[in-house]
Design a protein around this motif. Structure first.
Motif, mmCIF file in Angstrom:
data_model
loop_
_atom_site.group_PDB
_atom_site.id
_atom_site.type_symbol
_atom_site.label_atom_id
_atom_site.label_comp_id
_atom_site.label_asym_id
_atom_site.label_seq_id
_atom_site.Cartn_x
_atom_site.Cartn_y
_atom_site.Cartn_z
ATOM 1 N N VAL A 8 0.931 -0.822 -0.047
ATOM 2 C CA VAL A 8 -0.029 -0.268 -0.155
ATOM 3 C C VAL A 8 0.770 1.574 0.055
ATOM 4 O O VAL A 8 0.795 1.842 -0.759
ATOM 5 C CB VAL A 8 -1.212 0.225 1.362
ATOM 6 C CG1 VAL A 8 -1.906 1.708 1.477
ATOM 7 C CG2 VAL A 8 -1.665 -0.673 0.846
ATOM 8 N N CYS A 9 1.945 1.366 1.137
ATOM 9 C CA CYS A 9 2.946 2.432 1.010
ATOM 10 C C CYS A 9 2.993 2.438 -0.753
ATOM 11 O O CYS A 9 3.446 4.041 -1.083
ATOM 12 C CB CYS A 9 3.970 2.159 1.727
ATOM 13 S SG CYS A 9 3.170 2.598 3.556
ATOM 14 N N ALA A 10 4.017 2.312 -0.973
ATOM 15 C CA ALA A 10 4.567 1.402 -2.541
ATOM 16 C C ALA A 10 3.095 2.303 -3.518
ATOM 17 O O ALA A 10 4.006 3.101 -4.195
ATOM 18 C CB ALA A 10 5.393 0.207 -3.173
ATOM 19 N N LEU A 13 2.940 5.881 -2.933
ATOM 20 C CA LEU A 13 4.624 6.282 -3.573
ATOM 21 C C LEU A 13 4.471 6.459 -5.290
ATOM 22 O O LEU A 13 4.189 7.932 -6.007
ATOM 23 C CB LEU A 13 5.131 5.469 -3.588
ATOM 24 C CG LEU A 13 6.356 6.277 -1.724
ATOM 25 C CD1 LEU A 13 7.072 5.100 -1.805
ATOM 26 C CD2 LEU A 13 6.302 7.696 -1.290
ATOM 27 N N LEU A 14 3.948 5.634 -5.936
ATOM 28 C CA LEU A 14 3.418 6.168 -6.996
ATOM 29 C C LEU A 14 2.192 6.923 -7.359
ATOM 30 O O LEU A 14 2.527 7.946 -8.420
ATOM 31 C CB LEU A 14 3.256 4.541 -7.793
ATOM 32 C CG LEU A 14 4.282 3.007 -7.844
ATOM 33 C CD1 LEU A 14 4.191 2.152 -7.916
ATOM 34 C CD2 LEU A 14 5.622 3.759 -8.505
ATOM 35 N N ALA A 18 2.768 10.625 -10.017
ATOM 36 C CA ALA A 18 2.016 10.375 -11.181
ATOM 37 C C ALA A 18 0.800 12.071 -11.014
ATOM 38 O O ALA A 18 1.063 12.587 -12.279
ATOM 39 C CB ALA A 18 1.291 9.007 -11.351
ATOM 40 N N CYS A 19 0.461 12.645 -9.942
ATOM 41 C CA CYS A 19 -0.052 13.173 -10.008
ATOM 42 C C CYS A 19 0.360 14.735 -9.817
ATOM 43 O O CYS A 19 2.115 14.966 -9.383
ATOM 44 C CB CYS A 19 -0.907 14.089 -8.873
ATOM 45 S SG CYS A 19 0.095 14.150 -7.126
ATOM 46 N N ASN A 20 0.066 15.906 -10.863
ATOM 47 C CA ASN A 20 0.640 17.294 -11.822
ATOM 48 C C ASN A 20 -0.159 18.166 -11.269
ATOM 49 O O ASN A 20 0.921 19.183 -10.949
ATOM 50 C CB ASN A 20 0.752 17.116 -13.216
ATOM 51 C CG ASN A 20 1.750 16.257 -13.741
ATOM 52 O OD1 ASN A 20 2.521 15.836 -13.505
ATOM 53 N ND2 ASN A 20 0.962 15.699 -14.914
ATOM 54 N N GLY A 24 -5.475 16.990 -8.856
ATOM 55 C CA GLY A 24 -4.969 15.689 -8.580
ATOM 56 C C GLY A 24 -4.350 14.971 -7.591
ATOM 57 O O GLY A 24 -4.573 13.698 -7.206
ATOM 58 N N MET A 25 -3.593 15.336 -6.692
ATOM 59 C CA MET A 25 -3.173 15.168 -5.246
ATOM 60 C C MET A 25 -3.794 14.521 -4.547
ATOM 61 O O MET A 25 -3.983 13.743 -3.734
ATOM 62 C CB MET A 25 -1.419 15.897 -4.966
ATOM 63 C CG MET A 25 -1.036 15.197 -3.685
ATOM 64 S SD MET A 25 -0.196 16.933 -2.841
ATOM 65 C CE MET A 25 -0.389 17.754 -1.974
#
Length: 42
Positions: A8-10, A13-14, A18-20, A24-25
């Protein structure tokens, strides 16, 4: 359980990388929270 938490942590992070935009974040954090909640219910 420890392996699931690491996964879940990985994934989080992905998603965050990926958000700009700030919007998006926020969406990425919401999706990550939903996945963590779903994992906790199992």
């Amino acid at each position: 359980m420890k392996t699931a938490l690491i996964a879940v942590c990985a994934a989080t992070l992905l998603l965050l990388s990926a958000c700009n935009t700030v919007k998006g974040m926020g969406q990425d954090l919401q999706k990550a929270g939903e996945k963590i909640e779903g994992a906790a219910k199992k």
